[in-house]
Design an enzyme around this catalytic site. Structure first.
Site, PDB file in Angstrom:
ATOM      1  N   GLU A  34      36.963  51.281  29.405  1.00  0.00           N
ATOM      2  CA  GLU A  34      37.089  50.413  30.578  1.00  0.00           C
ATOM      3  C   GLU A  34      37.862  51.094  31.700  1.00  0.00           C
ATOM      4  O   GLU A  34      37.521  50.961  32.863  1.00  0.00           O
ATOM      5  CB  GLU A  34      37.773  49.078  30.202  1.00  0.00           C
ATOM      6  CG  GLU A  34      36.926  48.158  29.351  1.00  0.00           C
ATOM      7  CD  GLU A  34      35.618  47.740  30.030  1.00  0.00           C
ATOM      8  OE1 GLU A  34      35.564  47.739  31.268  1.00  0.00           O
ATOM      9  OE2 GLU A  34      34.653  47.451  29.312  1.00  0.00           O
ATOM     10  N   TYR A 117      40.178  41.299  34.271  1.00  0.00           N
ATOM     11  CA  TYR A 117      38.865  41.791  33.855  1.00  0.00           C
ATOM     12  C   TYR A 117      38.974  42.618  32.564  1.00  0.00           C
ATOM     13  O   TYR A 117      38.281  42.355  31.573  1.00  0.00           O
ATOM     14  CB  TYR A 117      38.205  42.620  34.982  1.00  0.00           C
ATOM     15  CG  TYR A 117      37.092  43.453  34.423  1.00  0.00           C
ATOM     16  CD1 TYR A 117      35.874  42.866  34.094  1.00  0.00           C
ATOM     17  CD2 TYR A 117      37.278  44.811  34.130  1.00  0.00           C
ATOM     18  CE1 TYR A 117      34.861  43.602  33.504  1.00  0.00           C
ATOM     19  CE2 TYR A 117      36.274  45.559  33.537  1.00  0.00           C
ATOM     20  CZ  TYR A 117      35.070  44.945  33.229  1.00  0.00           C
ATOM     21  OH  TYR A 117      34.084  45.670  32.632  1.00  0.00           O
ATOM     22  N   ASP A 135      32.786  41.114  36.198  1.00  0.00           N
ATOM     23  CA  ASP A 135      32.760  42.334  37.019  1.00  0.00           C
ATOM     24  C   ASP A 135      31.706  42.138  38.113  1.00  0.00           C
ATOM     25  O   ASP A 135      31.113  41.061  38.240  1.00  0.00           O
ATOM     26  CB  ASP A 135      32.475  43.570  36.143  1.00  0.00           C
ATOM     27  CG  ASP A 135      31.042  43.604  35.612  1.00  0.00           C
ATOM     28  OD1 ASP A 135      30.344  42.574  35.731  1.00  0.00           O
ATOM     29  OD2 ASP A 135      30.631  44.651  35.093  1.00  0.00           O
TER      30      ASP A 135
END
Ligand code: SF4
Length: 344
Positions: A34, A117, A135
């Protein structure tokens, strides 16, 4: 499961790309992917993901690595602060959490550089917790599916879309559904030329029905940057003192203190003013960047005696007044000696 949820999952299972971080539930690998994928395309990020996993197979290896090595492996991805943060977070996981990633959404948010997120991604992919990820891809799918024109980067938009994403989440399999939504946005409901003719949720799609697909999602334009041209005047009405004024206006630096200031509309007027001054001191230019303003600042010595708005204060007491960062930078560079040399 609703028909929309079922269609999106079926589409995902048939169309998903094979990505290494999808083959694991290890929170370290998922977190790594990520962070690498923030502002990086998947195909570019993949090579870096492999490099990092090979060099640092565990969070302990990353935490113990020399910063230089981490930065070297990161080279080419840009945004070096992300690499430094990555390293710092690995150390935090090792030192604060004994090398074990927190297994709750709230716990994950305590990690440096992990926002809502990334926390939702790790919580759902690693721990099957029902937190919807939001996202850019998911924002796009939701705004088109529900034909919502609330700007996705407005405060209200973020709130509304968060709520919607959470409602649409498949509670029994949140990780899979999150992946499916993200992939659906990346490959099917793309920003330009989405594949509407061959879309499994076309019949449910509000934007398709209303023919507003190309107009969604709506984004607020970024506020443009304003340039401002400042000359701060260093005025000693008596030896050992300097004039300082408080900023009252509803503007930047409200309630902070500054040397008396002249502001100009453009660089030319400022330069013209500076060239007329007969001064013993003129600093270099300081460019100071605020979120929507760029400030171009000079500091000059002046021989005036008094001012209506500014008060003389002892130079030695200057550090007791809250001042803007750009004045701090000036004082760090030139030191208090600059006032003494002026007084001589
Ligand atoms: Fe996206 Fe088009 Fe499918 Fe609607 S019909 S979800 S706009 S791809």
């Amino acid at each position: 499961m609703s028909p929309i949820q079922a269609e999106i999952i079926a589409w995902y299972l048939a169309n998903k790309r094979s990505l290494p971080w999808r083959e694991t539930q290890n929170p370290y690998f998922i977190w790594l992917s990520e962070i690498i994928l923030q502002q990086t395309r998947v195909d570019q990020g993949m090579a870096y993901y492999h490099k990092f996993v090979d060099a640092f197979p565990t969070v302990f290896d990353l935490a113990e690595a020399e910063e230089q090595l981490v930065l070297n492996l990161w080279q080419g991805l840009g945004y070096y602060s992300r690499a430094r943060n990555l390293h710092a977070t690995a150390k935090q996981v090792v030192h604060e959490f004994q090398g074990i990633f927190p297994s709750s959404y709230e716990g994950l948010l305590r990690l440096k550089g992990v926002g809502p997120y990334t926390a939702a991604a790790i919580a759902s992919f690693s721990f099957d917790l029902p937190h919807a990820v939001l996202d850019g891809n998911v924002f796009r799918v939701l705004s088109r599916l529900y034909n919502w024109s609330t700007p996705i980067n407005s405060t209200q938009g973020k709130k509304d879309f968060e709520k919607l994403a959470q409602e649409l989440l498949v509670q029994e399999n949140p990780g899979l559904f999150n992946q499916a939504m993200m992939e659906f946005g990346a490959l099917q409901c793309k920003p330009a030329q989405p594949n509407c003719p061959d879309c499994p949720i076309q019949v449910y799609c509000g934007a398709f029905g209303a023919q507003t697909v190309d107009a969604l999602p709506v984004k607020l334009k970024k506020q443009s940057v304003r340039n401002r041209y400042f000359v701060f005047e260093l005025i000693q009405s008596a030896p050992g003192t300097i004039l300082l004024e408080k900023r009252h206006a509803k503007d930047i630096w409200q309630h902070l203190y500054q040397f008396p200031l002249r502001e100009f509309d453009d660089m030319e007027s400022k330069q013209a003013y500076l060239s007329t001054l007969n001064t013993s001191f003129q600093s270099k230019e300081y460019k100071h960047i605020l979120s929507h303003q760029h400030l171009f600042c000079h500091f000059v010595g002046r021989n005036m005696q008094a001012s209506d708005v500014a008060e003389p204060i002892s130079i030695l007491e200057l550090d007791q007044y809250p001042i803007p960062r750009v004045i701090e930078r000036f004082l760090e560079d030139y030191g208090l000696d600059i006032f003494e040399s002026q007084a001589r």
